[in-house]
Scaffold this active site. Structure first.
Site, PDB file in Angstrom:
ATOM      1  N   HIS A   1       0.826  -1.153   0.093  1.00 18.97           N
ATOM      2  CA  HIS A   1      -0.011   0.105  -0.171  1.00 18.97           C
ATOM      3  C   HIS A   1       0.861   1.148  -0.095  1.00 18.97           C
ATOM      4  CE1 HIS A   1       0.407  -1.224   4.278  1.00 18.97           C
ATOM      5  NE2 HIS A   1       0.444   0.137   4.751  1.00 18.97           N
TER       6      HIS A   1
ATOM      7  N   HIS B   1       1.404   5.021   0.815  1.00 19.89           N
ATOM      8  CA  HIS B   1       0.652   6.192   1.455  1.00 19.89           C
ATOM      9  C   HIS B   1       0.802   7.544   0.414  1.00 19.89           C
ATOM     10  CE1 HIS B   1       0.259   4.417   5.572  1.00 19.89           C
ATOM     11  NE2 HIS B   1       1.260   3.586   4.997  1.00 19.89           N
TER      12      HIS B   1
END
Length: 164
Positions: A110, A112
């Site tokens: 993931h 940010h």
């Protein structure tokens, strides 16, 4: 789909990976999606705008990426810019990067995506971008910017906590 977790234990990622089920129906505040990626609001935002961009395909972490994954990281960064463009975040107020295991809480890649300012100084400390020296793209750090990750992968290296 089966994968190994950080302890080497086999797990069924389709059942146990929270991010593999990132949908509005499952409580995610989705802000972008296409056939390959989903982006949603971070549940504990560190900045005024804080989103996570994930591939729909389960990839454990930034440490597992290879040079062939550069287009994937570039696309994730592009999506991050689309999200921040929609929110009129100035270029100099954008931060994008990955936590490097074991300094992450979810083992699904993931990115940010942040539109600053940070909400508190404590939150900002979780996202240190350290510039590399001696031919390294990054220094000793548990966080790598998207651009640093791309540079490291393009050089045929792997992303890690140590300088690379």
């Amino acid at each position: 789909m089966v994968a190994s977790n950080v302890n080497g234990e086999v797990q069924d990622t389709l059942d146990s990976c929270h991010f593999c089920h990132a949908t509005v129906q499952n409580g995610f505040r989705v802000v972008y999606e296409d056939d390959s990626f989903v982006a949603f609001e971070d549940r504990k935002p560190a900045s005024v705008h804080h989103y996570l961009v994930i591939p729909r395909k389960h990839i454990e972490s930034v440490k597992t990426l290879r040079p062939s994954d550069v287009p994937l990281v570039k696309r994730m960064e592009e999506i991050g810019h689309i999200i921040l463009d929609d929110r009129n975040v100035a270029d100099n107020m954008r931060r994008m990067g990955f936590h490097i295991p074991p300094f992450n809480s979810v083992y699904h890649l993931h990115l940010h995506v942040q539109g600053l300012p940070y909400l508190t100084g404590k939150r900002a400390a979780k996202y240190p971008v350290v510039i590399g020296t001696n031919g390294n793209s990054k220094g000793l750090s548990w966080f790598v910017s998207a651009q640093q990750a791309i540079q490291i992968l393009e050089r045929g290296k792997r992303v890690g906590v140590l300088p690379c």
